[in-house]
Design a protein around this motif. Structure first.
Motif, PDB file in Angstrom:
ATOM      1  N   GLN A   1       9.032  -5.334  -8.999  1.00 23.79           N
ATOM      2  CA  GLN A   1       8.703  -3.970  -8.599  1.00 23.79           C
ATOM      3  C   GLN A   1       7.668  -3.392  -9.552  1.00 23.79           C
ATOM      4  OE1 GLN A   1      11.844  -1.133  -7.123  1.00 23.79           O
ATOM      5  NE2 GLN A   1      11.403  -0.116  -9.054  1.00 23.79           N
TER       6      GLN A   1
ATOM      7  N   THR B   1       2.744   5.370  -6.308  1.00 18.68           N
ATOM      8  CA  THR B   1       3.450   4.641  -5.257  1.00 18.68           C
ATOM      9  C   THR B   1       4.300   3.531  -5.864  1.00 18.68           C
ATOM     10  OG1 THR B   1       1.851   5.122  -3.512  1.00 18.68           O
ATOM     11  CG2 THR B   1       3.120   3.099  -3.276  1.00 18.68           C
TER      12      THR B   1
ATOM     13  N   LEU C   1       8.447  -3.502   0.082  1.00 12.73           N
ATOM     14  CA  LEU C   1       9.021  -2.178   0.313  1.00 12.73           C
ATOM     15  C   LEU C   1       8.106  -1.184  -0.375  1.00 12.73           C
ATOM     16  CD1 LEU C   1      11.291  -0.171   1.133  1.00 12.73           C
ATOM     17  CD2 LEU C   1      12.430  -0.769  -1.015  1.00 12.73           C
TER      18      LEU C   1
ATOM     19  N   THR D   1       7.263   2.817  -1.216  1.00 16.08           N
ATOM     20  CA  THR D   1       7.667   4.219  -1.284  1.00 16.08           C
ATOM     21  C   THR D   1       6.438   4.986  -1.741  1.00 16.08           C
ATOM     22  OG1 THR D   1       9.920   3.565  -1.902  1.00 16.08           O
ATOM     23  CG2 THR D   1       9.310   5.877  -2.228  1.00 16.08           C
ATOM     24  N   THR D   2       5.807   5.681  -0.815  1.00 17.41           N
ATOM     25  CA  THR D   2       4.508   6.274  -1.106  1.00 17.41           C
ATOM     26  C   THR D   2       4.627   7.501  -2.007  1.00 17.41           C
ATOM     27  OG1 THR D   2       4.606   7.626   0.889  1.00 17.41           O
ATOM     28  CG2 THR D   2       3.537   5.492   1.072  1.00 17.41           C
TER      29      THR D   2
ATOM     30  N   THR E   1       5.860   8.282   3.537  1.00 18.83           N
ATOM     31  CA  THR E   1       6.932   7.437   4.042  1.00 18.83           C
ATOM     32  C   THR E   1       7.504   6.434   3.051  1.00 18.83           C
ATOM     33  OG1 THR E   1       7.465   5.986   5.910  1.00 18.83           O
ATOM     34  CG2 THR E   1       5.378   5.654   4.857  1.00 18.83           C
ATOM     35  N   ARG E   2       8.621   5.852   3.476  1.00 14.27           N
ATOM     36  CA  ARG E   2       9.265   4.714   2.800  1.00 14.27           C
ATOM     37  C   ARG E   2       9.537   3.677   3.878  1.00 14.27           C
ATOM     38  NH1 ARG E   2      14.714   3.321   1.291  1.00 14.27           N
ATOM     39  NH2 ARG E   2      14.762   2.223  -0.711  1.00 14.27           N
TER      40      ARG E   2
ATOM     41  N   THR F   1       9.426  -0.902   4.966  1.00 13.09           N
ATOM     42  CA  THR F   1       9.249  -2.313   4.625  1.00 13.09           C
ATOM     43  C   THR F   1       8.256  -2.934   5.603  1.00 13.09           C
ATOM     44  OG1 THR F   1      11.107  -3.040   6.020  1.00 13.09           O
ATOM     45  CG2 THR F   1      11.581  -2.570   3.693  1.00 13.09           C
TER      46      THR F   1
ATOM     47  N   GLU G   1      11.754   6.547   6.025  1.00 17.95           N
ATOM     48  CA  GLU G   1      11.372   7.949   5.844  1.00 17.95           C
ATOM     49  C   GLU G   1       9.956   8.123   6.372  1.00 17.95           C
ATOM     50  OE1 GLU G   1      11.717   9.169   1.779  1.00 17.95           O
ATOM     51  OE2 GLU G   1      13.712   8.293   1.531  1.00 17.95           O
TER      52      GLU G   1
ATOM     53  N   GLU H   1      16.063  -3.520   3.928  1.00 21.62           N
ATOM     54  CA  GLU H   1      15.713  -3.114   2.569  1.00 21.62           C
ATOM     55  C   GLU H   1      16.772  -3.510   1.553  1.00 21.62           C
ATOM     56  OE1 GLU H   1      15.612   1.011   1.689  1.00 21.62           O
ATOM     57  OE2 GLU H   1      17.397   1.484   2.869  1.00 21.62           O
TER      58      GLU H   1
ATOM     59  N   SER I   1      15.916  -5.243  -1.799  1.00 21.63           N
ATOM     60  CA  SER I   1      15.415  -4.505  -2.956  1.00 21.63           C
ATOM     61  C   SER I   1      16.537  -4.117  -3.910  1.00 21.63           C
ATOM     62  CB  SER I   1      14.659  -3.250  -2.495  1.00 21.63           C
ATOM     63  OG  SER I   1      15.540  -2.317  -1.896  1.00 21.63           O
TER      64      SER I   1
END
Length: 333
Positions: free
Chosen positions: A132, A139, A168, A170-171, A196-197, A199, A213, A252, A255
């Protein structure tokens, strides 16, 4: 990563995408015109294009095969002639085509280009590995097993290129003003994040997106854009988008170091498990449709996969057998 290296990788990614598009059976005459314009836009484009050609020697004539013409009919005729000439050069004439092999199946260009892009990707994971990163503008980018990604920050765009695997995203709100949209480019489509979030999983055949999201706009290379809202998921190829129902939270779970089966056929579960190990696991047809439920830890695949297989033996009427080649087979007990 140095700026000059990032720029080189950005151009290389563009060249690889052009190469893939020109070799696709769905290529249009307009694509050749746009490709020629891209080549002429910067001397660096032509230099990198030569490197891409060097990887795929059978197509070395491609760069000079199509003139910079603008007439649709002329381009289509040249394309048809050159395609036949290329087949003759490679010894792939009527006999091969009559055997049922499509051009895209007969020629390994996709594999060559992907291998090159994966080897030079700025962000990547090995089989069984997860990582990650927090990107420069905030982001959060998580990579699943065997994934390769490049990230580019352009004047009007934040761009993630998914070469292989699953991510994945997550902006975060862009620090630059005006803010730049964030997109994920795959071989088949561009995905635009709308706060948004989500995959994304992609390979040579197509891709899948699950939105948790916000929303994601999927723009296939050869079809109209489709917006996928929070709680939805979809499959896509270069020619379209197909809704895939409610977003599966199992998409997800990786993750968090888990692999989740929600009444999943055993064959599907094992196919997912195979992504995390270099030891092949097969399922005997007689037990392939048994259904499995549960959440299984997968933080350390080398240690966890034997425990997962042991758990499956406890809850289903199966046993794990080692074959002569060293692989594993799930068979009826």
């Amino acid at each position: 990563m140095r700026a000059d290296h990032r720029e080189e990788q950005r151009i290389l990614s563009q060249a690889a995408e052009w190469f893939a598009r020109l070799q696709d059976q769905a290529v249009q005459p307009e694509d050749y015109v746009r490709w020629q314009a891209w080549l002429a836009a910067d001397p660096a484009h032509a230099r990198v294009w030569q490197r891409v050609e060097a990887i795929s020697q059978p197509f070395k004539q491609l760069a000079t095969a199509v003139p910079a013409a603008t007439a649709r009919a002329t381009l289509k005729q040249v394309h048809s002639i050159e395609r036949r000439r290329t087949l003759r050069r490679l010894g792939l004439g009527v006999t091969v085509l009559a055997s049922g092999l499509l051009l895209r199946q007969a020629l390994p260009w996709r594999g060559w280009l992907n291998a090159y892009a994966i080897a030079h990707a700025g962000y990547r994971t090995q089989i069984g590995e997860r990582k990650q990163w927090r990107l420069t503008e905030g982001t959060l980018l998580a990579l699943n097993t065997a994934t390769a990604v490049d990230v580019y920050y352009e004047q009007h765009l934040r761009r993630i290129v998914l070469h292989q695997g699953e991510i994945l995203v997550t902006t975060a709100h862009d620090l630059q003003h005006p803010s730049r949209p964030l997109v994920v480019d795959t071989l088949h489509a561009r995905l635009t994040a709308l706060g948004t979030r989500f995959t994304v999983r992609g390979d040579l055949q197509g891709g899948h997106v699950a939105v948790f999201e916000g929303a994601v706009r999927i723009s296939p290379h050869d079809a109209a854009s489709v917006e996928v809202l929070a709680g939805q998921q979809a499959n896509f190829t270069h020619s379209g988008v197909i809704a895939d129902g409610r977003a599966d939270l199992a998409r997800e779970a990786w993750s968090r170091g888990q692999i989740v089966a929600d009444n999943l056929p055993l064959a599907h579960f094992i196919a997912e498990l195979n992504r995390y190990t270099s030891v092949p696991i097969r399922v005997q047809p007689a037990v392939a449709n048994l259904h499995l439920v549960g959440a299984y830890p997968l933080n350390h695949p080398t240690q966890d996969i034997p425990l997962i297989l042991a758990a499956i033996e406890n809850v289903l009427p199966v046993r794990i057998h080692q074959d002569a080649a060293g692989g594993l087979v799930v068979i009826a007990r």
